[in-house]
Motif scaffolding. Structure first.
Motif, short mmCIF file in Angstrom:
data_model
loop_
_atom_site.label_atom_id
_atom_site.label_comp_id
_atom_site.label_asym_id
_atom_site.label_seq_id
_atom_site.Cartn_x
_atom_site.Cartn_y
_atom_site.Cartn_z
N TYR A 122 -7.56 11.16 -5.31
CA TYR A 122 -8.61 12.03 -4.79
C TYR A 122 -7.96 13.22 -4.06
N THR A 123 -8.79 14.17 -3.74
CA THR A 123 -8.31 15.36 -3.03
C THR A 123 -9.12 15.54 -1.76
N LEU A 124 -8.43 15.75 -0.63
CA LEU A 124 -9.06 16.05 0.65
C LEU A 124 -8.84 17.53 0.94
N ALA A 125 -9.93 18.23 1.23
CA ALA A 125 -9.85 19.69 1.41
C ALA A 125 -9.49 20.06 2.85
N ASN A 126 -8.59 21.08 2.94
CA ASN A 126 -8.30 21.75 4.21
C ASN A 126 -7.80 20.78 5.30
N GLU B 106 -12.55 19.01 5.04
CA GLU B 106 -13.77 19.66 4.53
C GLU B 106 -14.33 18.90 3.33
N GLY B 107 -14.01 17.59 3.26
CA GLY B 107 -14.63 16.77 2.23
C GLY B 107 -13.65 16.24 1.19
N ILE B 108 -14.21 15.42 0.29
CA ILE B 108 -13.42 14.75 -0.72
C ILE B 108 -13.94 15.13 -2.11
N LYS B 109 -13.05 15.19 -3.08
CA LYS B 109 -13.45 15.50 -4.46
C LYS B 109 -12.44 14.88 -5.43
N ASN B 110 -12.79 14.94 -6.71
CA ASN B 110 -11.89 14.50 -7.80
C ASN B 110 -11.43 13.05 -7.66
N VAL B 111 -12.38 12.16 -7.34
CA VAL B 111 -12.02 10.75 -7.19
C VAL B 111 -11.85 10.09 -8.57
N LYS B 112 -10.75 9.41 -8.75
CA LYS B 112 -10.47 8.65 -9.97
C LYS B 112 -9.94 7.28 -9.59
N VAL B 113 -10.29 6.26 -10.38
CA VAL B 113 -9.84 4.90 -10.12
C VAL B 113 -9.22 4.32 -11.38
N SER C 200 -3.55 16.32 -2.14
CA SER C 200 -3.80 15.58 -3.37
C SER C 200 -3.18 14.19 -3.17
N VAL C 201 -4.05 13.20 -3.05
CA VAL C 201 -3.61 11.86 -2.64
C VAL C 201 -3.64 10.88 -3.82
N THR C 202 -2.58 10.12 -3.94
CA THR C 202 -2.53 9.02 -4.91
C THR C 202 -2.17 7.75 -4.15
N PHE D 270 0.87 -1.17 0.00
CA PHE D 270 0.00 0.00 0.00
C PHE D 270 0.91 1.23 0.00
N ASN D 271 1.01 1.87 -1.18
CA ASN D 271 1.87 3.03 -1.35
C ASN D 271 1.01 4.28 -1.49
N VAL D 272 1.24 5.25 -0.60
CA VAL D 272 0.46 6.48 -0.58
C VAL D 272 1.39 7.67 -0.83
N LYS D 273 0.98 8.49 -1.78
CA LYS D 273 1.72 9.73 -2.05
C LYS D 273 0.75 10.88 -1.83
N ALA D 274 1.01 11.71 -0.80
CA ALA D 274 0.11 12.80 -0.44
C ALA D 274 0.83 14.13 -0.63
N GLN D 275 0.38 14.89 -1.63
CA GLN D 275 0.97 16.20 -1.92
C GLN D 275 0.19 17.28 -1.17
N LEU D 276 0.87 17.94 -0.20
CA LEU D 276 0.24 19.01 0.54
C LEU D 276 0.31 20.30 -0.28
N MET D 277 -0.85 20.96 -0.42
CA MET D 277 -0.92 22.19 -1.20
C MET D 277 -0.87 23.41 -0.28
N ASN D 278 -0.66 24.60 -0.89
CA ASN D 278 -0.58 25.85 -0.11
C ASN D 278 -1.87 26.15 0.65
N ASP D 279 -3.00 25.67 0.12
CA ASP D 279 -4.26 25.95 0.79
C ASP D 279 -4.60 24.91 1.86
N GLY D 280 -3.69 23.99 2.12
CA GLY D 280 -3.89 22.98 3.16
C GLY D 280 -4.57 21.71 2.68
N SER D 281 -4.96 21.66 1.41
CA SER D 281 -5.58 20.46 0.87
C SER D 281 -4.51 19.41 0.54
#
Length: 602
Positions: free
Chosen positions: A138-142, A77-84, A51-53, A38-49
């Protein structure tokens, strides 16, 4: 069962359990899904969200419709942009989102809301005994938090509570900007093998192995607050001191836990060998004290005089409706009661339509009061008294009425049965058919069982595979204890050998080997089939030795030994059957951070 056979059985069981511990559990595994990587790559953005792969490699053992991945939105603050995607040797195949899919569908996924902050992504791809890799983006907000003096990201890679076992987890968090490594601190949370490593000015990696259902994996990092310049998750307070205090306490508690587990493992290892040694001694002792001298048990001798019920007690260990019927036949043989077949016309005149449909013959029992003498056993006297009372004190009662009492007035029959069994047990014990000398040893083995259950649980808690063996041995101790508590004496064992020989000779048609007319009630108790009695009846009716036996010929006159036309049939219906017969899972949470979830198959 002789001692040699018992010894072989005990040691076969013992060594079989040891061998089982040596086999890979996978050999016995049922339908199961495991996560190899299980490999997780989580890119933290300037707005605190974030971007998870996630690349998850799942091994399907058995037939499945696909896999699922739970995603937690806790403290976000929720999830968006889910791709599989399905990853096949580096080739990426995108799956299609649908609102609803069915088992057997291929190349689609659906998203359902499990709880307020948990979503399940179900990936439909029929899989059987195969390993597949899926990519979920997917992207997790804030998610990032900004204090007055520091920035923080506390992220859960994997939640506890999932049956799916993870062999290897690698989580990578990438900061929005380069910062000095001295200004980055990383704190891993989870199983004791979890670790963290700051790779460069913006990359932090977390690793964990062999994640079980009660494990979670989280990563907490702190960094300069300036890199979250667009975050709305702002706390107007200093956070650094409190965070460092929390992590110091966590590290201290973890070290204490490690020390406790080391002590527990050391104790478990010691306890395993001590208990194993004791159990080997107890097994050897059991074999020694249960040894019988089989050479003195001559099958040429006739068994001692006793009632069919007492014989059944030490031979079978219990008394049931068949033995009730056998006792009636024996009392009839000895002249204490009469058994009379009721004429079919009399049955029909009583409007017994149900019995007529069953084609089951009815019989009348007549108690002979002047037949009482000192040769009767207490349980036989009790039975005759009970029959007399239920006959309205005229001494005559039908089997159909006894059946009615047994089935419809069960309380009365249970009361009789309990007292009757009690008398039989007392007589069997007073006659020397039970080995009371072994009962203290039985208590010893039962105590050993009680103590070992506790120790086996402690040993298994310490993750010592030997705990499984000890747990199995505890039940051998229980079995040994019960056997010793109920052990029959050498006398009873000798009698069993003789009765077995009589039964086998009867079944084999050796009708002149014994005077079988007096053994008929006992053979009923020994569950000899009516077909064998029918063969014996045919032989006796043409043999001068048996033709001169008045009781046997009178019994044959009304008992034809057919399936529904035999007095013995009542023992297998009216009383024996009456009252007398005396990979999925779900999240249970992770660390204190945001995100999380788990995976499995469906």
């Amino acid at each position: 069962m002789n001692t040699l056979k018992k010894s072989k059985i005990v040691f076969v069981i013992f060594f079989a359990m040891i061998m089982l511990l040596g086999f890979d559990n996978k050999a016995f595994a049922k339908k199961n899904v495991g996560v190899k990587n299980f490999n997780v790559k989580a890119q933290l953005m300037n707005d605190g969200s974030l971007s998870v792969t996630e690349d998850i490699t799942m091994k399907f053992d058995g037939k499945f419709n696909g896999g699922f991945k739970d995603i937690s939105t806790r403290k976000t603050e929720g999830i968006k942009n889910v791709k599989v995607y399905y990853m096949n040797n580096g080739v990426k195949q995108e799956f299609k989102y649908v609102h609803s899919a069915e088992n057997g569908d291929y190349g689609v996924y659906e998203i359902s809301k499990k709880t307020d902050n948990m979503y399940r992504v179900k990936i439909y791809m029929p899989s059987r005994n195969v390993t597949r890799t899926f990519r979920i983006k997917y992207t997790l907000a804030n998610c990032g938090k900004v204090y007055n003096d520091v920035g923080e990201l506390y992220y859960n890679f994997w939640d506890s509570g999932y049956e799916t076992r993870v062999e290897n987890l690698e989580g990578t968090i990438i900061l929005p900007e380069d910062v000095l490594t001295k200004n980055i601190k990383a704190f891993p949370h989870g199983p004791m093998n979890v670790s963290s490593n700051i790779l460069d000015n913006r990359t932090i990696k977390f690793n964990a192995r062999d994640i079980k259902s009660n494990d979670y994996v989280s990563g907490r990092i702190i960094f300069p607050r300036e890199i979250l310049s667009k975050s709305r998750n702002i706390v107007d307070a200093n956070g650094l001191e409190n965070i460092l205090k929390q992590e110091k306490e966590y590290k201290s508690s973890l070290q204490k836990k490690i020390m406790r587990e080391k002590k527990l493992q050391s104790f478990a290892k010691y306890a395993f060998w001590v208990i194993l040694f004791i159990d080997i001694i107890l097994i050897a002792f059991y074999i020694k004290i249960t040894k019988r001298d089989t050479e003195k048990y001559s099958t040429q001798m006739f068994p001692q005089e006793c009632s069919p019920a007492i014989m059944a007690k030490y031979f079978k260990g219990s008394v049931n409706g068949v033995d009730f019927i056998a006792t009636l036949i024996d009392l009839n043989r000895r002249g204490h009661l009469q058994i009379e077949k009721i004429d079919e016309n009399e049955i029909s005149s009583e409007k017994s339509s149900k019995r007529k449909k069953k084609n089951k013959e009815d019989y009348k029992i007549v108690v002979i009061e002047n037949g009482y003498n000192d040769k009767l056993h207490p349980h036989e006297i009790y039975l005759l008294d009970w029959l007399f009372k239920n006959s309205n004190y005229d001494g005559s009662i039908k089997m159909s009425k006894l059946e009615k009492i047994a089935k419809k007035d069960s309380f009365k029959y249970i009361e009789f049965s309990k007292e009757w069994n009690k008398l039989i047990k007392e007589e069997a014990e007073s006659s020397g058919y039970y080995d009371k000398s072994k009962r203290p040893h039985g208590v010893l083995y039962i105590c050993a069982f009680s103590i070992q259950v506790i120790f086996s649980i402690i040993i298994m808690t310490a993750k010592n595979a030997g705990g499984i063996l000890i747990f199995m041995l505890t039940f051998i101790m229980l079995i040994f204890g019960l056997i010793l508590m109920l052990r029959i004496s050498d006398l009873a064992y000798s009698e069993k050998v003789k009765w077995k020989k009589i039964r086998e000779d009867f079944k084999n048609g050796q009708y002149l080997a014994y005077s079988f007319e007096k053994y008929v009630p006992y053979l009923v108790s020994l569950n000899v089939d009516v077909d064998h009695f029918q063969k014996f009846r045919n032989f006796a009716m043409s043999n001068e030795r048996y033709l001169n036996n008045v009781w046997l010929m009178s019994y044959f006159a009304f008992d034809s030994f057919t399936r529904h036309g035999s007095f013995m049939y009542w023992g297998s219906t009216a009383f024996v059957n009456s009252a007398a017969g005396g990979a999925a899972g779900g999240s249970t949470g992770g660390g204190a951070g945001c995100g999380g979830g788990g995976a499995g198959g469906f």
